[in-house]
Design a protein around this motif. Sequence first.
Motif, PDB file in Angstrom:
ATOM      1  N   UNK B  50       0.856  -1.191   0.000  1.00  0.00           N
ATOM      2  CA  UNK B  50       0.000   0.000   0.000  1.00  0.00           C
ATOM      3  C   UNK B  50       0.891   1.240   0.000  1.00  0.00           C
ATOM      4  N   UNK B  51       0.856   1.970  -1.100  1.00  0.00           N
ATOM      5  CA  UNK B  51       1.731   3.146  -1.182  1.00  0.00           C
ATOM      6  C   UNK B  51       1.021   4.433  -0.756  1.00  0.00           C
ATOM      7  N   UNK B  52      -0.291   4.520  -0.966  1.00  0.00           N
ATOM      8  CA  UNK B  52      -1.008   5.769  -0.669  1.00  0.00           C
ATOM      9  C   UNK B  52      -2.382   5.521  -0.068  1.00  0.00           C
ATOM     10  N   UNK B  53      -2.781   6.416   0.799  1.00  0.00           N
ATOM     11  CA  UNK B  53      -4.170   6.512   1.260  1.00  0.00           C
ATOM     12  C   UNK B  53      -4.660   7.897   0.857  1.00  0.00           C
ATOM     13  N   UNK B  54      -5.770   7.934   0.117  1.00  0.00           N
ATOM     14  CA  UNK B  54      -6.301   9.194  -0.402  1.00  0.00           C
ATOM     15  C   UNK B  54      -7.659   9.474   0.225  1.00  0.00           C
ATOM     16  N   UNK B  55      -7.819  10.666   0.767  1.00  0.00           N
ATOM     17  CA  UNK B  55      -9.111  11.058   1.337  1.00  0.00           C
ATOM     18  C   UNK B  55      -9.798  12.019   0.376  1.00  0.00           C
ATOM     19  N   UNK B  56     -11.103  11.805   0.152  1.00  0.00           N
ATOM     20  CA  UNK B  56     -11.838  12.771  -0.666  1.00  0.00           C
ATOM     21  C   UNK B  56     -12.193  14.027   0.132  1.00  0.00           C
ATOM     22  N   UNK B  57     -12.317  13.888   1.464  1.00  0.00           N
ATOM     23  CA  UNK B  57     -12.611  15.039   2.324  1.00  0.00           C
ATOM     24  C   UNK B  57     -12.585  14.582   3.771  1.00  0.00           C
ATOM     25  N   UNK B  58     -12.725  15.540   4.682  1.00  0.00           N
ATOM     26  CA  UNK B  58     -12.874  15.200   6.104  1.00  0.00           C
ATOM     27  C   UNK B  58     -14.318  14.725   6.297  1.00  0.00           C
ATOM     28  N   UNK B  59     -14.480  13.448   6.535  1.00  0.00           N
ATOM     29  CA  UNK B  59     -15.808  12.844   6.595  1.00  0.00           C
ATOM     30  C   UNK B  59     -16.519  13.165   7.905  1.00  0.00           C
ATOM     31  N   UNK B  60     -17.847  13.270   7.824  1.00  0.00           N
ATOM     32  CA  UNK B  60     -18.650  13.516   9.020  1.00  0.00           C
ATOM     33  C   UNK B  60     -19.467  12.303   9.421  1.00  0.00           C
ATOM     34  N   UNK B  61     -19.360  11.223   8.656  1.00  0.00           N
ATOM     35  CA  UNK B  61     -20.248  10.072   8.891  1.00  0.00           C
ATOM     36  C   UNK B  61     -19.519   8.773   9.204  1.00  0.00           C
ATOM     37  N   UNK B  62     -18.204   8.816   9.150  1.00  0.00           N
ATOM     38  CA  UNK B  62     -17.422   7.645   9.556  1.00  0.00           C
ATOM     39  C   UNK B  62     -16.011   8.135   9.845  1.00  0.00           C
ATOM     40  N   UNK B  63     -15.222   7.268  10.489  1.00  0.00           N
ATOM     41  CA  UNK B  63     -13.840   7.641  10.813  1.00  0.00           C
ATOM     42  C   UNK B  63     -12.884   6.903   9.882  1.00  0.00           C
ATOM     43  N   UNK B  64     -11.922   7.632   9.387  1.00  0.00           N
ATOM     44  CA  UNK B  64     -10.968   7.076   8.429  1.00  0.00           C
ATOM     45  C   UNK B  64      -9.987   6.094   9.086  1.00  0.00           C
ATOM     46  N   UNK B  65      -9.491   5.173   8.274  1.00  0.00           N
ATOM     47  CA  UNK B  65      -8.439   4.252   8.712  1.00  0.00           C
ATOM     48  C   UNK B  65      -7.055   4.778   8.340  1.00  0.00           C
ATOM     49  N   UNK B 216     -16.779  12.464  14.459  1.00  0.00           N
ATOM     50  CA  UNK B 216     -16.045  12.034  13.264  1.00  0.00           C
ATOM     51  C   UNK B 216     -15.156  13.144  12.710  1.00  0.00           C
ATOM     52  N   UNK B 217     -15.654  14.383  12.693  1.00  0.00           N
ATOM     53  CA  UNK B 217     -14.861  15.451  12.087  1.00  0.00           C
ATOM     54  C   UNK B 217     -13.534  15.662  12.824  1.00  0.00           C
ATOM     55  N   UNK B 218     -13.547  15.834  14.151  1.00  0.00           N
ATOM     56  CA  UNK B 218     -12.237  15.955  14.818  1.00  0.00           C
ATOM     57  C   UNK B 218     -11.377  14.696  14.683  1.00  0.00           C
ATOM     58  N   UNK B 219     -12.003  13.525  14.708  1.00  0.00           N
ATOM     59  CA  UNK B 219     -11.231  12.280  14.547  1.00  0.00           C
ATOM     60  C   UNK B 219     -10.577  12.241  13.163  1.00  0.00           C
ATOM     61  N   UNK B 220     -11.303  12.657  12.158  1.00  0.00           N
ATOM     62  CA  UNK B 220     -10.759  12.603  10.799  1.00  0.00           C
ATOM     63  C   UNK B 220      -9.720  13.702  10.545  1.00  0.00           C
ATOM     64  N   UNK B 221      -9.853  14.820  11.245  1.00  0.00           N
ATOM     65  CA  UNK B 221      -8.806  15.845  11.122  1.00  0.00           C
ATOM     66  C   UNK B 221      -7.497  15.328  11.718  1.00  0.00           C
ATOM     67  N   UNK B 222      -7.589  14.293  12.571  1.00  0.00           N
ATOM     68  CA  UNK B 222      -6.400  13.622  13.113  1.00  0.00           C
ATOM     69  C   UNK B 222      -6.154  12.293  12.385  1.00  0.00           C
ATOM     70  N   UNK B 223      -6.713  12.130  11.177  1.00  0.00           N
ATOM     71  CA  UNK B 223      -6.531  10.911  10.366  1.00  0.00           C
ATOM     72  C   UNK B 223      -7.033   9.639  11.071  1.00  0.00           C
ATOM     73  N   UNK B 224      -7.956   9.824  12.008  1.00  0.00           N
ATOM     74  CA  UNK B 224      -8.515   8.654  12.686  1.00  0.00           C
ATOM     75  C   UNK B 224      -7.679   8.186  13.858  1.00  0.00           C
TER      76      UNK B 224
END
Lengths: 229, 229
Positions: B50-65, B216-224
């Motif tokens: 896995x070379x990259x993880x790409x986010x489309x935006x800071x999600x409000x409905x789930x937390x990113x991995x 979710x928003x604060x969690x995703x601003x910290x990449x989960x």
Amino acid sequence: MMLRQLVDAETSTYTYLIADLDAGVAALIDPVREQLERDLQLVLELGLTLSHVLETHVHADHVTAASALRERTGATTCASAAGAPCVDVHLRHGDVVRVGAIAITALATPGHTDDSLSYLVPGAVFTGDSLLIRGCGRADFQNGNPGELHDSITQVLFALPDDTAVYPGHDYRGRLASSIGEERRWNPRLAGKSRAEFIALMDQLDLPPPKQLATAVPANRACGATATP
Amino acid sequence: MMLRQLVDAETSTYTYLIADLDAGVAALIDPVREQLERDLQLVLELGLTLSHVLETHVHADHVTAASALRERTGATTCASAAGAPCVDVHLRHGDVVRVGAIAITALATPGHTDDSLSYLVPGAVFTGDSLLIRGCGRADFQNGNPGELHDSITQVLFALPDDTAVYPGHDYRGRLASSIGEERRWNPRLAGKSRAEFIALMDQLDLPPPKQLATAVPANRACGATATP
């Protein structure tokens, strides 16, 4: 060939729309009754005529939209000669259904049920509940037979090229597709196991009956043409 | 290019694995924290790094991995320059991420949120919550703006060829993909509507806040990278 996969979230069932856009015709594999309007709307919006409805088997976990689709579109319904008596065309191993320029070949893959078919198109196979992603269907009802299921998977499906895409009837972990090569290598029910070990494993599963077994099987033998519950 | 779409059923979120099998490298778009082990297992079984993880935006409905994937694999995390401060690479409109021989181009498509990106590969675009199937994301929080969303969809995404596949961030009716041509013609929020009509429609939606917004928003601003709830 255009392919669209569709999900019935309630039962984790996958429906497939296969279309020849040039000819303007399409087939649906394993449509779900509750998703009738969604699927018809997609066919309409894509400017297609639904020529065929193909069943992989008589399902025990959801009710087919086949009858309703036939009424609404005039599509020809197809299933195994060992399956639902209500369909227009009973298919046997090797029979080909033509949807525009797309040849869809029925492969007999019994074992999950005695009427299980897979459908082969160039580069992809729709495996119903015979071969799932890193799993396979159970083999303890509807004349299921673990030995037959083993032979169907290993001798019919695993005989396809490794890069053949595998589109199953369900997945319960949100995976949508696999390949023959991946399943040969990684399917934990089959990789590195003998036929006897597979049968023993399947016999030990001890699963509860599917929730809709008593209602779905008779409904599907009538192509879903029963009063909506 | 190999593409696998994956579903988080709890939040109807779609994650995408894009791989260059020859080079043995892959990227994940919008991975979900609860699906970390599933997605890592797939990467491993496909023999990929896995070379990259790409986010489309800071999600409000789930937390990113994203954070967990970076820790486990060393992948480079990427998001909009207007988005999560935690990522390794901040992308701007037109920036290209290379995953083996695959060029992934970031397209700024703000409006659902101010940091919304879409990702373009040959023949397909991953639209996050900017453009959904027969719909679009809401535009009433996280600096969303319906006028900007209209312009992103009509001027950036609808400028792509009609046969470009559209892979959205969610769908709540079990549809998995669409095309630019279909959305231009059939998206009920946009087809035949002026910019002002679109804005009026979006302003009238009056939706409740997403269930996970506050966490979710604060969690995703910290990449989960927060304690699992």
